[in-house]
Design an enzyme around this catalytic site. Structure first.
Site, PDB file in Angstrom:
ATOM      1  N   ARG A  14     -15.087 -44.826  13.502  1.00  9.92           N
ATOM      2  CA  ARG A  14     -15.345 -44.642  14.925  1.00  9.92           C
ATOM      3  C   ARG A  14     -14.754 -43.371  15.533  1.00  9.92           C
ATOM      4  O   ARG A  14     -15.335 -42.802  16.456  1.00  9.92           O
ATOM      5  CB  ARG A  14     -14.769 -45.837  15.714  1.00  9.92           C
ATOM      6  CG  ARG A  14     -15.473 -47.138  15.493  1.00  9.92           C
ATOM      7  CD  ARG A  14     -14.780 -48.280  16.227  1.00  9.92           C
ATOM      8  NE  ARG A  14     -14.849 -48.129  17.664  1.00  9.92           N
ATOM      9  CZ  ARG A  14     -15.853 -48.558  18.429  1.00  9.92           C
ATOM     10  NH1 ARG A  14     -16.895 -49.152  17.861  1.00  9.92           N
ATOM     11  NH2 ARG A  14     -15.839 -48.403  19.739  1.00  9.92           N
ATOM     12  N   ARG A  81      -4.435 -47.423 -15.916  1.00 14.98           N
ATOM     13  CA  ARG A  81      -3.529 -47.664 -14.783  1.00 14.98           C
ATOM     14  C   ARG A  81      -2.842 -46.371 -14.344  1.00 14.98           C
ATOM     15  O   ARG A  81      -1.670 -46.360 -13.987  1.00 14.98           O
ATOM     16  CB  ARG A  81      -2.473 -48.734 -15.132  1.00 14.98           C
ATOM     17  CG  ARG A  81      -3.040 -50.084 -15.488  1.00 14.98           C
ATOM     18  CD  ARG A  81      -3.748 -50.713 -14.298  1.00 14.98           C
ATOM     19  NE  ARG A  81      -4.386 -51.993 -14.658  1.00 14.98           N
ATOM     20  CZ  ARG A  81      -5.140 -52.709 -13.832  1.00 14.98           C
ATOM     21  NH1 ARG A  81      -5.367 -52.274 -12.612  1.00 14.98           N
ATOM     22  NH2 ARG A  81      -5.672 -53.838 -14.230  1.00 14.98           N
ATOM     23  N   HIS A  82      -3.609 -45.272 -14.376  1.00 14.63           N
ATOM     24  CA  HIS A  82      -3.033 -43.972 -14.029  1.00 14.63           C
ATOM     25  C   HIS A  82      -4.150 -43.077 -13.516  1.00 14.63           C
ATOM     26  O   HIS A  82      -5.010 -42.628 -14.284  1.00 14.63           O
ATOM     27  CB  HIS A  82      -2.374 -43.353 -15.265  1.00 14.63           C
ATOM     28  CG  HIS A  82      -1.352 -42.305 -14.936  1.00 14.63           C
ATOM     29  ND1 HIS A  82      -1.691 -41.087 -14.393  1.00 14.63           N
ATOM     30  CD2 HIS A  82       0.010 -42.301 -15.068  1.00 14.63           C
ATOM     31  CE1 HIS A  82      -0.593 -40.375 -14.213  1.00 14.63           C
ATOM     32  NE2 HIS A  82       0.451 -41.089 -14.612  1.00 14.63           N
ATOM     33  N   THR A 107       3.308 -32.243 -14.869  1.00 16.33           N
ATOM     34  CA  THR A 107       3.522 -33.648 -14.555  1.00 16.33           C
ATOM     35  C   THR A 107       2.522 -34.044 -13.481  1.00 16.33           C
ATOM     36  O   THR A 107       1.909 -33.180 -12.840  1.00 16.33           O
ATOM     37  CB  THR A 107       4.960 -33.889 -14.050  1.00 16.33           C
ATOM     38  OG1 THR A 107       5.185 -35.300 -13.889  1.00 16.33           O
ATOM     39  CG2 THR A 107       5.219 -33.188 -12.726  1.00 16.33           C
ATOM     40  N   SER A 108       2.333 -35.345 -13.257  1.00 15.09           N
ATOM     41  CA  SER A 108       1.321 -35.805 -12.303  1.00 15.09           C
ATOM     42  C   SER A 108       1.521 -35.205 -10.921  1.00 15.09           C
ATOM     43  O   SER A 108       0.553 -34.874 -10.216  1.00 15.09           O
ATOM     44  CB  SER A 108       1.347 -37.335 -12.199  1.00 15.09           C
ATOM     45  OG  SER A 108       0.986 -37.922 -13.422  1.00 15.09           O
ATOM     46  N   HIS A 155       9.997 -41.385  40.311  1.00 10.57           N
ATOM     47  CA  HIS A 155      10.369 -42.800  40.247  1.00 10.57           C
ATOM     48  C   HIS A 155       9.182 -43.705  40.582  1.00 10.57           C
ATOM     49  O   HIS A 155       9.356 -44.853  40.983  1.00 10.57           O
ATOM     50  CB  HIS A 155      11.535 -43.117  41.198  1.00 10.57           C
ATOM     51  CG  HIS A 155      12.675 -42.159  41.080  1.00 10.57           C
ATOM     52  ND1 HIS A 155      13.657 -42.294  40.131  1.00 10.57           N
ATOM     53  CD2 HIS A 155      12.971 -41.043  41.774  1.00 10.57           C
ATOM     54  CE1 HIS A 155      14.525 -41.300  40.252  1.00 10.57           C
ATOM     55  NE2 HIS A 155      14.121 -40.523  41.233  1.00 10.57           N
ATOM     56  N   SER A 285     -17.740 -52.303  32.533  1.00  6.51           N
ATOM     57  CA  SER A 285     -17.275 -53.670  32.317  1.00  6.51           C
ATOM     58  C   SER A 285     -18.485 -54.565  32.096  1.00  6.51           C
ATOM     59  O   SER A 285     -19.512 -54.412  32.766  1.00  6.51           O
ATOM     60  CB  SER A 285     -16.477 -54.170  33.533  1.00  6.51           C
ATOM     61  OG  SER A 285     -16.258 -55.572  33.462  1.00  6.51           O
ATOM     62  N   ARG A 299      -8.179 -45.114  25.388  1.00 10.22           N
ATOM     63  CA  ARG A 299      -8.233 -44.932  23.931  1.00 10.22           C
ATOM     64  C   ARG A 299      -7.292 -43.825  23.491  1.00 10.22           C
ATOM     65  O   ARG A 299      -6.649 -43.923  22.433  1.00 10.22           O
ATOM     66  CB  ARG A 299      -9.666 -44.618  23.486  1.00 10.22           C
ATOM     67  CG  ARG A 299      -9.798 -44.420  21.980  1.00 10.22           C
ATOM     68  CD  ARG A 299     -11.240 -44.236  21.569  1.00 10.22           C
ATOM     69  NE  ARG A 299     -12.004 -45.450  21.782  1.00 10.22           N
ATOM     70  CZ  ARG A 299     -13.322 -45.546  21.595  1.00 10.22           C
ATOM     71  NH1 ARG A 299     -14.012 -44.491  21.210  1.00 10.22           N
ATOM     72  NH2 ARG A 299     -13.945 -46.680  21.793  1.00 10.22           N
ATOM     73  N   ARG A 325      13.070 -38.977  -8.179  1.00  8.83           N
ATOM     74  CA  ARG A 325      11.937 -39.571  -7.466  1.00  8.83           C
ATOM     75  C   ARG A 325      11.785 -41.030  -7.835  1.00  8.83           C
ATOM     76  O   ARG A 325      12.185 -41.475  -8.908  1.00  8.83           O
ATOM     77  CB  ARG A 325      10.612 -38.834  -7.683  1.00  8.83           C
ATOM     78  CG  ARG A 325       9.754 -39.099  -8.879  1.00  8.83           C
ATOM     79  CD  ARG A 325       8.668 -40.204  -8.803  1.00  8.83           C
ATOM     80  NE  ARG A 325       7.910 -40.288  -7.585  1.00  8.83           N
ATOM     81  CZ  ARG A 325       6.642 -39.937  -7.457  1.00  8.83           C
ATOM     82  NH1 ARG A 325       6.004 -39.408  -8.480  1.00  8.83           N
ATOM     83  NH2 ARG A 325       5.997 -40.110  -6.339  1.00  8.83           N
TER      84      ARG A 325
END
Length: 484
Positions: A14, A81-82, A107-108, A155, A285, A299, A325
């Protein structure tokens, strides 16, 4: 499964622009990784490592991940799994001559961190021109209404009048601070570079058989190819997550500004002094057909609130890292970084739309000012009496009595403020009767508000100086479709 049957974030469905969504898409993420692998291989070859021309050419020919590759990457990630190694495998399939050297010594985090830094840099470059356009639009609004007096509030109570233009300049000044913060965040970004598994560059030192100079040159070459002016000299396996704190802090601060400006517009809308754009067929409305609710500003406040609270995630993630890390940062950053930028982008789309067509109702502004002006004029009247030789203490007492009488009429009976009529009927005030029109002129209460606007928005002044580098595109920036 159809997208209508699963949750999708409203930030993409959106609120945010197509270009920002594409920047944080999976295609861009994986494509950036391939760019980083290409730059690494090119630099390694330039420094004498055995990498064929064919390998480089195949890598260049397949930089952008194609639709038919995503199922391969997904299946490989499920198996391994990588995600990084899944992408290494997929790249090797389309660039077989390079399969053996893709990710050599890396390295990754070489690609994940490098890609995130590239994305943040590019995202900041998308946001800054949009923010400049908002400031430019508000500048025009401030100039147009620099002389229009309005009731000020401190105020939450009526206070000495200001002008509409001066109030807009307060918004501009805060947005200029945001512009500075986002520019600093972008300009301060440094590349992680080619640092190896724990930041020691041990793997690259081994590849170059102990040649420290070539390891340093490799780091410099890749940093330059990635478009960064410099890289961190010191990293762990990752670049310090303090960088994320700094970047998201600047975005979160902008989120605060959005909520602040949106709140002012909503309050003025409640007082019927100002309205945001409202289209011909827009419905305010579902039940109360007469309403013109400030939906965009509401918004803006809502998304600004989301954005400003993202800083907590960045701070918590940084402080929770152990030693070189830990992976507890990964899932959080996959959400926090993109959604911070998507939220900021959505806020800028709203701000651009709102500030382009703000509607003022000067008659209502004048009416509200006149309701309070008599009380504010009491000091002017008292000082004018003193100039005519009247005792200040006597003048103060006479004004006090009439003011309380008029206030009682307003508060207890709901009648208009009749203080000036009382002054005009009280013989004590005869010496200043001729001066009352001047003493009650709203412009005499706004001080240097108009002049301040002129100085602030003058050609070549501080607003223009801040916008100078964006000048060519101020009226051309794509802001994305606004959904309401």
């Amino acid at each position: 499964m159809a997208s209508n049957d699963i949750y999708t974030t409203p930030l993409t469905g959106r609120y945010s622009s197509k270009e920002m969504q594409e920047l944080f898409s999976l295609r861009t993420r994986y494509t950036n990784w391939r760019k980083l692998w290409l730059w690494l291989a090119e630099s390694q070859k330039e420094l004498g490592l055995e990498i064929s021309d064919e390998a480089i050419e195949q890598m260049k020919a397949h930089l952008e991940v194609q639709d038919d590759e995503f199922p391969i990457i997904s299946a490989e990630e499920k198996r391994r799994r990588h995600d990084v190694m899944a992408c290494v495998h997929a790249y090797g399939q389309v660039a077989p001559a390079a399969a053996g050297i893709v990710h050599w010594g890396a390295t990754s985090c070489y690609v994940t961190d490098g890609g995130d830094l590239m994305a943040m840099r590019d995202a900041l470059n998308l946001l800054l021109p949009k923010l400049a356009r908002v400031i430019h639009q508000l500048k025009q609004f401030a100039i147009a209404h620099r002389d229009l007096p309005c009731l000020a509030f401190t105020h939450g109570q009526p206070a000495q009048p200001t002008t509409i233009g001066k109030r807009a300049c307060l918004w501009i000044q805060d947005l200029l601070l945001d512009l500075r913060n986002l520019e600093r965040a972008r300009d301060d970004l440094r590349f992680r570079g080619v640092k190896g598994t724990t930041g020691s560059q041990a793997s690259f030192l081994a590849i170059f058989t102990g040649n420290h100079e070539k390891v340093e040159q490799l780091d410099e070459l890749v940093t330059k190819k990635a478009g960064f002016p410099s890289a961190f000299t010191i990293t762990s396996q990752t670049y310090t997550r303090k960088v994320d704190v700094d970047v998201i802090s600047a975005l979160a601060s902008f989120g605060c500004t959005c909520e602040r400006i949106g709140g002012d517009i909503r309050h003025m809308a409640a007082m019927k002094e100002m309205e945001e754009p409202f289209e011909k067929d827009q419905i305010g409305s579902s039940a109360m057909a007469y309403k013109r609710n400030p939906m965009r500003s509401e918004r803006l406040c809502s998304l600004g609130r989301v954005l400003k609270n993202r800083i907590g995630d960045a701070m918590d993630t940084y402080s929770a890292q152990w030693f070189e890390r830990t992976l507890d940062d990964s899932a959080n950053r996959r959400i926090t970084i993109p959604e911070s930028f998507l939220s900021a982008d959505a806020c800028l789309i709203l701000l651009t739309n709102i500030t382009a067509s703000l509607v003022l109702y000067p008659a209502v502004i004048e009416k509200r000012l006149q309701e309070e002006l008599p009380f504010m004029a009491t000091e002017n009247i008292m000082m004018a009496l003193v100039e005519q030789g009247v005792s200040r203490q006597d003048a103060h007492e006479e004004i006090r009595v009439l003011s309380h009488q008029a206030a009682a009429e307003v508060k207890a009976k709901g009648k208009p403020n009749d203080l000036i009529e009382r002054v005009q009927k009280t013989e004590f005030f005869r010496p200043v009767w001729p001066q009352l029109p001047y003493l009650l002129d709203p412009k005499s209460f706004t001080g240097r508000a108009s002049q301040q606007v002129t100085a602030f928005t003058r050609e070549g002044g501080e607003v223009d100086s801040a916008l100078q580098q964006y000048k060519a595109g101020l009226d051309l920036v794509a802001v994305g479709e606004l959904h309401v």
